[in-house]
Every structure is written in structure tokens, then in C-alpha cells.
Design a protein around this motif. Structure first.
Motif, mmCIF file in Angstrom:
data_model
loop_
_atom_site.group_PDB
_atom_site.id
_atom_site.type_symbol
_atom_site.label_atom_id
_atom_site.label_comp_id
_atom_site.label_asym_id
_atom_site.label_seq_id
_atom_site.Cartn_x
_atom_site.Cartn_y
_atom_site.Cartn_z
ATOM 1 N N LEU A 303 0.917 -1.179 0.179
ATOM 2 C CA LEU A 303 -0.037 0.062 -0.128
ATOM 3 C C LEU A 303 0.776 1.208 0.017
ATOM 4 N N CYS A 304 2.062 1.005 0.242
ATOM 5 C CA CYS A 304 2.960 2.302 0.333
ATOM 6 C C CYS A 304 3.266 2.871 -0.906
ATOM 7 N N GLY A 305 3.031 2.504 -2.095
ATOM 8 C CA GLY A 305 2.886 2.899 -3.570
ATOM 9 C C GLY A 305 4.136 2.674 -4.250
ATOM 10 N N ASN A 306 5.109 1.950 -3.814
ATOM 11 C CA ASN A 306 6.315 1.708 -4.552
ATOM 12 C C ASN A 306 5.979 1.020 -6.009
ATOM 13 N N ASP A 307 5.226 0.206 -6.290
ATOM 14 C CA ASP A 307 4.872 -0.490 -7.276
ATOM 15 C C ASP A 307 4.161 0.639 -8.345
ATOM 16 N N SER A 308 3.450 1.209 -7.650
ATOM 17 C CA SER A 308 2.472 2.531 -8.525
ATOM 18 C C SER A 308 3.725 3.396 -8.989
ATOM 19 N N ILE A 309 4.777 3.899 -8.305
ATOM 20 C CA ILE A 309 5.650 4.936 -8.627
ATOM 21 C C ILE A 309 6.586 4.290 -9.908
ATOM 22 N N TYR A 310 6.380 2.953 -10.057
ATOM 23 C CA TYR A 310 7.038 2.335 -11.261
ATOM 24 C C TYR A 310 6.268 2.881 -12.480
ATOM 25 N N PHE A 311 5.035 2.729 -12.205
ATOM 26 C CA PHE A 311 3.959 3.043 -13.219
ATOM 27 C C PHE A 311 3.965 4.668 -13.826
ATOM 28 N N TYR A 312 4.349 5.370 -12.449
ATOM 29 C CA TYR A 312 4.081 6.674 -12.690
ATOM 30 C C TYR A 312 5.518 7.233 -13.301
ATOM 31 N N ALA A 313 6.624 6.414 -13.294
ATOM 32 C CA ALA A 313 7.696 6.855 -13.547
ATOM 33 C C ALA A 313 7.889 7.416 -15.215
ATOM 34 N N CYS A 455 -1.820 12.530 -5.961
ATOM 35 C CA CYS A 455 -2.171 11.115 -6.024
ATOM 36 C C CYS A 455 -1.230 10.487 -5.025
ATOM 37 N N PHE A 456 -0.179 11.141 -4.587
ATOM 38 C CA PHE A 456 0.702 10.261 -3.520
ATOM 39 C C PHE A 456 0.477 10.597 -2.006
ATOM 40 N N LEU A 457 -0.536 11.327 -1.777
ATOM 41 C CA LEU A 457 -0.947 11.782 -0.614
ATOM 42 C C LEU A 457 -1.532 10.438 0.315
ATOM 43 N N PRO A 458 -2.287 9.695 -0.485
ATOM 44 C CA PRO A 458 -2.703 8.266 0.414
ATOM 45 C C PRO A 458 -1.271 7.545 0.628
ATOM 46 N N PHE A 459 -0.627 7.620 -0.357
ATOM 47 C CA PHE A 459 0.532 6.619 0.147
ATOM 48 C C PHE A 459 1.462 7.433 1.379
ATOM 49 N N LEU A 460 1.660 8.702 1.452
ATOM 50 C CA LEU A 460 2.108 9.269 2.595
ATOM 51 C C LEU A 460 1.611 8.883 3.677
ATOM 52 N N ALA A 461 0.182 8.888 3.906
ATOM 53 C CA ALA A 461 -0.441 8.514 5.098
ATOM 54 C C ALA A 461 -0.072 6.929 5.316
ATOM 55 N N VAL A 462 -0.040 6.041 4.240
ATOM 56 C CA VAL A 462 0.282 4.728 4.776
ATOM 57 C C VAL A 462 1.623 4.639 5.260
ATOM 58 N N CYS A 463 2.597 5.364 4.772
ATOM 59 C CA CYS A 463 4.199 5.384 5.116
ATOM 60 C C CYS A 463 4.006 5.930 6.752
ATOM 61 N N LEU A 464 3.538 7.234 6.790
ATOM 62 C CA LEU A 464 3.383 7.704 8.210
ATOM 63 C C LEU A 464 2.877 6.862 9.253
ATOM 64 N N VAL A 465 1.684 6.199 9.086
ATOM 65 C CA VAL A 465 0.894 5.190 9.854
ATOM 66 C C VAL A 465 1.952 3.951 10.126
#
Length: 537
Positions: A303-313, A455-465
Motif C-alpha cells: 500500500l506504500c505505493g512503490n509499485d505505483s511509482i514504477y507506473f508513474y515513472a 495522488c501520492f498523499l494516500p501513500f504518504l498516510a500509509v508510510c506515516l502510519v
């Protein structure tokens, strides 16, 4: 009776010897294990447009009409999602397979899924069936789901305590290596061209064949042999090979103590400890904190978005001015970044510890998420230099992920659950991981559409929590025995667990003929072991 090997009071113990057998076992298991997960995630990106054309052409030949773009996208979503669904099923199968067939044999049997998938994708063009691609990706997902759970279990149970983290972390190194190699093989100059896409998707059969040819020559997990199977002689032989010809005294004592703890109702060491189910783990108050920890860690990993950032790259690289035909080479840099970070973390994990790498990784990812969001916002307003800052954030985010969460997450169930609960713990961890991957894959396009530059604010929340929760609940496990780790969790679970004495009791000592001073010579006398050598521990 063979002479005993004594450890004098105050003598400084040395780490047990480690043979090349352990290193080769790691390579053989991983090349057909977590390497496949990274490789199969990566190779599907290059032929995306070619497969979509094949889907449309196949449908037209079959029904006389073509598909609309949304319909092609829907079928493509099924192709991509089949991998995650297969991974979920594989995670559920991993526990029973590991208990029934053992860790090594489960990895060997697991290759039947990837080999069958390779045959299906090679035959899909001749058969004129895009459904065979969906089935192939589903089977490949099962293979990845099993290996992502069984391989870290196998490594964690086979490595000596002082190398347990580094050996288990190699799972993440091979995952990153799989991603990187998949990106390289998917270049248009290799297998990424239109006529070669079916061979690209079937190339995952080669690592499976390498494992089938090599892994049978290496030993099974010593813990599985002793605690689950009650096979003393096989355990000793496995330890001798994995430790360079010597059976470490204190390590074997630790195994005996764990077996005694598992078999509290009967001191017969040949009895097999009852294996817990996922449901029994959920009901157990003794394991509540451990279960929460692996559930949060496994979910956060996806859920941290690492795989998504590959898509966004690709979008970021395009905005940074990289020509479209060169973006594939820039994308290889993202895979190389994660591989580099994983190797670095593998070298640091026994120095820094698991907790600091995991929590520190999520904290760094949180920082980069904030900078990335600011950079995207300013970039959309035409501020000069922001595309380059966004590009730097992509690489920094991936590096931070590879430095901690990518590898430490897979180690946790092996270190915080005992032998009876470990398979079920990996089943639960794997299930949450694959469900989270499926959700991110399905929801991320809608998140991008709805939130845009934010779009990466949800991933920010996951990382902080995740950083906060794991920092408060996860004790450091570096260099600790299972009993010590369990004692720390018991304090968090408010459990007053009555444990057997730290020394192996009389009945078990007599059975293993350990002697008064942790002798191991008699234990290994049936294995052509030189009774005069000294154990290193």
C-alpha cells in the motif's frame, strides 16, 4: 562413549562455520523463488500494447467485430489482476505445502505452475486464445505467492543466528534483481519487440528449470527436519553441510529447546508438533501482537505505493524531457536503484537491525512523498526545474523502499513466530500482501484521475502510519533467539507464559546424549564426524 567437547566457562564463543553450501542453497532457492516474483512483475510492462492488439485481433477473428478501447482495457485489467489473484491463492497454499512436503520440496513442486504457464503463453497465438494468457498469469501468480512465503521461511530456518537477517534479506535482493533483469530482457532490442512478446512472457521457465536442476542437491531446513519431522540424524547432516562440516553446540541446543517447547505434552522428541492454522492464530491471545505486526507490515509493503511509482515513472521521465524511445532505458534505472538499495541493506541489516531499517525506510518514503507532491504541483504550474526534482524523487522513493521495507517485511514471520505458527503466519502475511497489491493495482488509476498532482498523499498516510505503528510495536530481533523475541512480545501481549528451563531437560539430554558440557560428538557419531574436532560457536 565418544569424548565430549567442552566449552570452558568464560571462553568466548565464535560464530558457527558457514560453508559454500549455504550460499549455493540461497542462490538455488531464490533464482526459482522470489526472483520469479520480481521478474514476472517486470516483464509484463514491455508487451502491454502488443498484447492488447492481440486481444482485439483474436476477438475480431472469433466474432467478426472488434472491441472498443474500454473493453480492451477491461480484458487487459483481467490479465494484470490474474497475477495478484493467483498470488493470493499461492499464499494460502504456501502454509499447507510447507508443512506437508517441507520447505525445499515445496519450492520444487511450485515450479509446475510456472512451467505450465509458460506452455500456455507459448501456445496462445497458435490457439488464438487470449484467455490462455490470463490463465498463464494466474498460474505464475500462484508460483510467486508460494515462493514469497516459503523461501523466506526456508532461509530463516537454515541460516545461523548471526547471519539470519542477511540470508533472509537475500529474498529481497533477488526480487529486485528479477525486476531489473525483466526490464533489461524487455528492451525492444531483445525480447520486447512485437514478434517476441510470447517468448518474453515464457522466459520465466528458465529460472524454474535452473532450480529444478540444482535445489535437490541441497539440504532441507534443519528446523523442519528436527521439530516437524523429528528426524535427528537428518537435522545433524543438514547442519553439518550448512555450517561447513561442524554442528554448532549452542545452535543445536536452541533447536532442542524449541522442540521441547513445542512438545510440552510429551517429551518424546520424535513426536511432531501440532501445526497452527490461520484461524487459531487469530484466536490466540499469546500471538496477538505478533499477528498485528505482520499484518500491518505486509499490507504497508504494497500500500506504500512503490509499485505505483514504477507506473508513474514513465510520465515523470517524459515530462523531464527524456525522448519517448529512451524512456525504457531510464526505467531500467529504477530497477537498478532498488537492486542497489537491497544489496546495501543486505550488508547493513546485521549491523543496524531490522527495526531501524524498516521504520527508517518508511520515514524516508514519507519525506520523499511530500517533496514529490510539491514538485508535481509546481511542475503543473510551469516552474522550471521541477521535472528534474520529480525524477530525483522517483529514484529516492525506490531507494528508500529497497533499503528497508522491501526485505525486512519478509523476514518478520520467520523471526517472531515459532515452528508451529510460522507457516500460518506466512499465510496471513502473504494474503494481506497480495490483497493489498490487488487493491493498489485496481484503485491507483482512479486515484490519479481524482487527485491529480496529489495522488501520492494516500501513500504518504500509509508510510506515516506504518512507521509509527511498527516503531511502537516491533522489538528489535537482530541476534536474538526465538525465546528472547517471544518474551518481548509476551510483555506487549501481557502474557505470563511459563516456559521450560533454558537447559534441555534430562529425558531429552539422555536421548540426544549431549553430555554434561554441551557435547555434540556422540550426536554426530553416525555421520562419520571426527570426534576430535572442535565446534565453533
Amino acid at each position: 562413549m565418544s569424548p565430549s567437547v567442552h566449552i570452558e566457562p568464560g571462553e568466548k564463543s565464535r560464530p558457527p562455520g558457514v560453508s559454500w553450501t549455504l550460499a549455493l542453497t540461497v542462490f538455488s532457492a531464490a533464482i526459482g523463488g522470489t526472483f520469479q516474483y520480481g521478474y514476472n512483475i517486470s516483464i509484463i510492462n514491455a508487451p502491454t500494447s502488443y498484447i492488447q492488439v492481440f486481444i482485439n485481433e483474436t476477438y475480431m477473428k472469433r466474432w467478426g467485430i472488434g472491441l472498443e478501447t474500454p473493453q480492451v482495457t477491461l480484458v487487459w485489467t483481467l490479465v494484470v489482476s490474474a497475477f495478484s489473484l493467483g498470488g493470493f491463492l499461492g499464499a494460502m497454499l504456501a502454509g499447507p505445502l510447507a508443512v506437508r512436503f517441507g520447505r525445499k520440496n515445496s519450492l520444487l513442486l511450485n515450479n509446475c505452475f510456472v512451467l505450465t504457464g509458460a506452455v500456455l503463453v507459448l501456445a496462445c497465438r497458435a490457439a488464438g486464445s487470449f484467455e490462455m494468457i490470463i490463465c498463464s498469469r494466474f498460474l505464475v501468480g500462484i508460483n510467486s505467492g508460494v515462493s514469497m512465503n516459503v523461501q523466506p521461511m526456508y532461509f530463516g530456518e537454515s541460516a545461523p543466528k548471526h547471519l539470519r537477517g542477511a540470508v533472509a534479506f537475500s529474498s529481497a535482493v533477488f526480487t529486485a534483481f528479477g525486476i531489473f533483469l525483466g526490464q533489461v530482457v524487455g528492451l525492444t532490442g531483445l525480447l520486447g519487440a512485437e514478434p517476441m512478446w510470447s517468448y518474453l512472457l515464457a522466459s520465466n521457465a528458465l529460472p524454474g528449470l535452473i532450480q529444478l536442476l540444482t535445489l535437490p542437491h541441497f539440504p532441507e531446513s534443519p528446523r523442519y527436519l528436527l521439530i516437524d519431522q523429528g528426524d535427528r540424524e537428518a537435522c545433524v547432516r543438514a547442519l553439518e553441510r550448512l555450517r561447513g562440516g561442524e554442528v554448532p553446540v549452542m545452535e543445536m541446543n536452541e533447536l532442542l529447546q524449541e522442540q521441547q517447547l513445542q512438545n510440552t505434552t510429551a517429551l518424546n522428541p520424535t513426536s511432531v508438533a501440532s501445526t497452527k492454522t490461520p484461524w487459531s492464530l487469530f484466536k490466540s491471545s499469546d500471538l496477538r501482537c505478533q499477528l498485528r505486526t505482520v499484518m500491518v507490515a505486509s499490507s504497508a509493503m504494497m500500500l506504500c505505493g512503490n509499485d505505483s511509482i514504477y507506473f508513474y515513472a514513465s510520465y515523470i521521465f517524459l515530462q523531464a524531457g527524456i525522448p519517448p524511445e529512451k524512456i525504457q532505458y531510464a526505467t531500467i534505472g529504477t530497477g537498478a536503484s532498488e537492486l542497489t538499495a537491497s544489496i546495501l541493506s543486505n550488508l547493513l541489516i546485521e549491523r543496524i537491525g531490522r527495526r531501524y531499517l524498516l521504520v527508517g525506510g518508511y520515514c524516508l518514503m514519507s519525506c520523499w512523498s511530500i517533496i514529490f507532491t510539491v514538485a508535481l504541483t509546481l511542475q503543473s504550474r510551469g516552474v522550471a526545474g521541477m521535472p528534474y526534482l520529480s525524477t530525483a524523487c522517483v529514484f529516492a522513493y525506490i531507494l528508500s523502499f529497497g533499503l528497508g521495507p522491501a526485505g525486512v517485511t519478509g523476514i518478520l514471520p520467520a523471526e517472531i513466530f515459532d515452528q508451529a505458527a510460522r507457516p500460518a503466519g506466512y499465510m496471513i502475511a502473504g494474503s494481506f500482501m497480495w490483497i493489498s497489491l490487488f487493491l493498489v493495482g485496481m484503485l491507483f488509476p482512479f486515484i490519479v484521475k481524482g487527485l491529480g498532482d496529489f495522488c501520492f498523499l494516500p501513500f504518504l498516510a500509509v508510510c506515516l502510519v506504518s512507521a509509527g505503528f511498527l516503531g511502537l510495536t516491533l522489538p528489535e530481533t537482530k541476534g536474538k533467539t526465538l525465546a528472547e523475541i517471544t518474551a518481548e512480545f509476551d510483555r506487549k501481549n501481557t502474557v505470563d507464559r511459563k516456559r521450560p528451563d533454558t537447559q534441555v531437560d534430562g529425558t531429552m539430554r539422555d536421548h540426544y546424549r549431549l553430555g554434561k558440557a554441551s557435547s555434540f560428538t556422540s550426536l554426530t557419531q553416525d555421520s562419520d564426524h571426527d570426534p576430535d574436532h572442535k565446534n565453533e560457536n
